[in-house]
Design a protein around this motif. Structure first.
Motif, PDB file in Angstrom:
ATOM      1  N   VAL A   9       1.211   2.494   0.136  1.00  0.00           N
ATOM      2  CA  VAL A   9      -0.115   1.885   0.289  1.00  0.00           C
ATOM      3  C   VAL A   9      -0.029   0.756   1.328  1.00  0.00           C
ATOM      4  O   VAL A   9      -0.886   0.633   2.208  1.00  0.00           O
ATOM      5  CB  VAL A   9      -0.642   1.344  -1.061  1.00  0.00           C
ATOM      6  CG1 VAL A   9      -1.982   0.656  -0.899  1.00  0.00           C
ATOM      7  CG2 VAL A   9      -0.738   2.477  -2.085  1.00  0.00           C
ATOM      8  N   LEU A  10       1.029  -0.037   1.245  1.00  0.00           N
ATOM      9  CA  LEU A  10       1.218  -1.143   2.200  1.00  0.00           C
ATOM     10  C   LEU A  10       1.286  -0.651   3.643  1.00  0.00           C
ATOM     11  O   LEU A  10       0.785  -1.295   4.555  1.00  0.00           O
ATOM     12  CB  LEU A  10       2.531  -1.879   1.903  1.00  0.00           C
ATOM     13  CG  LEU A  10       2.536  -2.999   0.876  1.00  0.00           C
ATOM     14  CD1 LEU A  10       3.951  -3.579   0.798  1.00  0.00           C
ATOM     15  CD2 LEU A  10       1.548  -4.099   1.252  1.00  0.00           C
ATOM     16  N   ARG A  11       1.934   0.485   3.840  1.00  0.00           N
ATOM     17  CA  ARG A  11       2.135   1.022   5.197  1.00  0.00           C
ATOM     18  C   ARG A  11       0.945   1.830   5.686  1.00  0.00           C
ATOM     19  O   ARG A  11       0.892   2.193   6.862  1.00  0.00           O
ATOM     20  CB  ARG A  11       3.357   1.971   5.206  1.00  0.00           C
ATOM     21  CG  ARG A  11       4.698   1.302   5.142  1.00  0.00           C
ATOM     22  CD  ARG A  11       5.806   2.306   5.476  1.00  0.00           C
ATOM     23  NE  ARG A  11       5.727   3.521   4.658  1.00  0.00           N
ATOM     24  CZ  ARG A  11       6.388   3.690   3.516  1.00  0.00           C
ATOM     25  NH1 ARG A  11       7.193   2.760   3.072  1.00  0.00           N
ATOM     26  NH2 ARG A  11       6.271   4.811   2.834  1.00  0.00           N
ATOM     27  N   SER A  12       0.010   2.137   4.779  1.00  0.00           N
ATOM     28  CA  SER A  12      -1.071   3.054   5.129  1.00  0.00           C
ATOM     29  C   SER A  12      -2.022   2.474   6.184  1.00  0.00           C
ATOM     30  O   SER A  12      -2.296   1.286   6.201  1.00  0.00           O
ATOM     31  CB  SER A  12      -1.865   3.390   3.863  1.00  0.00           C
ATOM     32  OG  SER A  12      -3.060   4.042   4.203  1.00  0.00           O
ATOM     33  N   GLN A  13      -2.541   3.364   7.032  1.00  0.00           N
ATOM     34  CA  GLN A  13      -3.572   2.976   8.003  1.00  0.00           C
ATOM     35  C   GLN A  13      -4.876   2.674   7.273  1.00  0.00           C
ATOM     36  O   GLN A  13      -5.728   1.972   7.786  1.00  0.00           O
ATOM     37  CB  GLN A  13      -3.845   4.129   8.987  1.00  0.00           C
ATOM     38  CG  GLN A  13      -2.627   4.678   9.691  1.00  0.00           C
ATOM     39  CD  GLN A  13      -2.162   3.791  10.823  1.00  0.00           C
ATOM     40  OE1 GLN A  13      -2.937   2.999  11.355  1.00  0.00           O
ATOM     41  NE2 GLN A  13      -0.900   3.900  11.179  1.00  0.00           N
ATOM     42  N   ARG A  23      -5.409   1.182   4.167  1.00  0.00           N
ATOM     43  CA  ARG A  23      -4.840   0.463   3.042  1.00  0.00           C
ATOM     44  C   ARG A  23      -5.852   0.198   1.919  1.00  0.00           C
ATOM     45  O   ARG A  23      -5.525   0.352   0.753  1.00  0.00           O
ATOM     46  CB  ARG A  23      -4.311  -0.856   3.587  1.00  0.00           C
ATOM     47  CG  ARG A  23      -3.450  -1.595   2.670  1.00  0.00           C
ATOM     48  CD  ARG A  23      -2.496  -2.387   3.532  1.00  0.00           C
ATOM     49  NE  ARG A  23      -2.167  -3.646   2.923  1.00  0.00           N
ATOM     50  CZ  ARG A  23      -1.369  -4.546   3.510  1.00  0.00           C
ATOM     51  NH1 ARG A  23      -0.896  -4.307   4.721  1.00  0.00           N
ATOM     52  NH2 ARG A  23      -1.079  -5.649   2.909  1.00  0.00           N
ATOM     53  N   ASP A  24      -7.071  -0.211   2.268  1.00  0.00           N
ATOM     54  CA  ASP A  24      -8.066  -0.530   1.231  1.00  0.00           C
ATOM     55  C   ASP A  24      -8.395   0.705   0.407  1.00  0.00           C
ATOM     56  O   ASP A  24      -8.440   0.658  -0.810  1.00  0.00           O
ATOM     57  CB  ASP A  24      -9.352  -1.086   1.850  1.00  0.00           C
ATOM     58  CG  ASP A  24      -9.127  -2.460   2.437  1.00  0.00           C
ATOM     59  OD1 ASP A  24      -8.056  -3.046   2.174  1.00  0.00           O
ATOM     60  OD2 ASP A  24     -10.008  -2.946   3.168  1.00  0.00           O
ATOM     61  N   ASP A  84      -6.547   3.410   0.049  1.00  0.00           N
ATOM     62  CA  ASP A  84      -5.390   3.849  -0.729  1.00  0.00           C
ATOM     63  C   ASP A  84      -5.086   2.905  -1.889  1.00  0.00           C
ATOM     64  O   ASP A  84      -4.576   3.332  -2.928  1.00  0.00           O
ATOM     65  CB  ASP A  84      -4.170   4.030   0.185  1.00  0.00           C
ATOM     66  CG  ASP A  84      -4.327   5.265   1.053  1.00  0.00           C
ATOM     67  OD1 ASP A  84      -5.202   6.103   0.738  1.00  0.00           O
ATOM     68  OD2 ASP A  84      -3.585   5.406   2.056  1.00  0.00           O
ATOM     69  N   PHE A  85      -5.419   1.625  -1.714  1.00  0.00           N
ATOM     70  CA  PHE A  85      -5.267   0.686  -2.830  1.00  0.00           C
ATOM     71  C   PHE A  85      -6.230   1.070  -3.952  1.00  0.00           C
ATOM     72  O   PHE A  85      -5.843   1.102  -5.126  1.00  0.00           O
ATOM     73  CB  PHE A  85      -5.525  -0.753  -2.358  1.00  0.00           C
ATOM     74  CG  PHE A  85      -5.396  -1.760  -3.473  1.00  0.00           C
ATOM     75  CD1 PHE A  85      -4.150  -2.185  -3.896  1.00  0.00           C
ATOM     76  CD2 PHE A  85      -6.525  -2.278  -4.095  1.00  0.00           C
ATOM     77  CE1 PHE A  85      -4.024  -3.096  -4.935  1.00  0.00           C
ATOM     78  CE2 PHE A  85      -6.403  -3.186  -5.136  1.00  0.00           C
ATOM     79  CZ  PHE A  85      -5.150  -3.602  -5.559  1.00  0.00           C
TER      80      PHE A  85
END
Ligand code: URA
Ligand code: SF4
Length: 214
Positions: A189-193, A195-196, A198-199
């Motif tokens: 999730v931290l690395r995701s483009q 992020r919001d 995926d969070f």
């Protein structure tokens, strides 16, 4: 690797397992790690969260999920309405595997299947003493440790599943949780483009676990 079996205490408890993990030489990962990172949390937690392996911060502090991924996980757990006293948090591998130094930071390297298998007896011991109702598998390495190499986070996440009949390192008397919930790893999730988004997906999955707790 010989595996962790020889270091498992005869009278397992959360404390004796943690002490045993710190002595463990069941694979080569202890050699380059600062220290072991045992699981942590309520001794009778209803829910066990299982990650991959300690990261750079966890390796330095000796505690699971205290770095950036851990902060994100704590936020997600709180938003999902899970209570601290219901949680025990651990990893499928208890020593940090890293490849090289980049500046001051050591670069994480995935544990191999042999490392996961060597370390398996610790997770089984934790299941036996904590006896959680449910288990949340965070990411692909934890998922593969339980379901094998065919496991895919994208397909499995967010749906309650059952603990398989056979898991590497399991003994006939090993505690079997009532259900398993696979989800994404907080580092992903931290690395995701996105992020919001995926969070929010992680929070939604954790809510499924929160509701499954009887
Ligand atoms: N990632 C994990 O899988 N576990 C930790 O403890 C920290 C980061
Ligand atoms: Fe033991 Fe697991 Fe550490 Fe390997 S990674 S030395 S099996 S605690």
């Amino acid at each position: 690797f010989p595996g962790a079996g020889a270091w498992i205490p005869e009278q397992p408890s959360v404390e004796s397992l943690a002490a045993g993990v710190r002595e463990c030489r069941g694979c080569d990962l202890f050699e380059r790690a600062t220290q072991a990172v045992p699981g942590r949390g309520a001794a009778r937690a209803r829910l066990m969260l299982v990650g991959e392996q300690p990261g750079d911060q966890e390796d330095q502090q000796g505690k699971p999920f205290v770095g950036p991924a851990g902060h994100l996980l704590v936020d997600a757990v709180e938003q999902a309405g899970l209570q601290r006293q219901d949680l025990y948090i651990t990893n499928v591998v208890k020593h940090f595997r890293w490849s090289e130094l980049r500046g001051k930071r050591r670069i994480h390297q995935n544990p191999t299947r042999a490392h996961v298998a060597a370390c398996g007896p610790w997770l089984m011991g934790e299941l036996d003493v904590v006896r959680p109702e449910g288990v949340v598998l965070l990411g692909g390495t934890a998922g593969k440790a339980v379901y094998g190499t065919g496991f895919r986070v994208g397909e499995a996440r967010g749906t309650l599943a059952s603990w398989p009949a056979e898991v590497a390192g399991m003994r006939p008397e090993t505690h079997v949780p009532d259900w398993v919930l696979p989800t994404a790893h907080p580092s992903a999730v931290l690395r995701s483009q996105e992020r919001d988004r995926d969070f929010e997906l992680l929070v939604a999955d954790l809510r499924v676990a929160a509701q499954a707790l009887s």
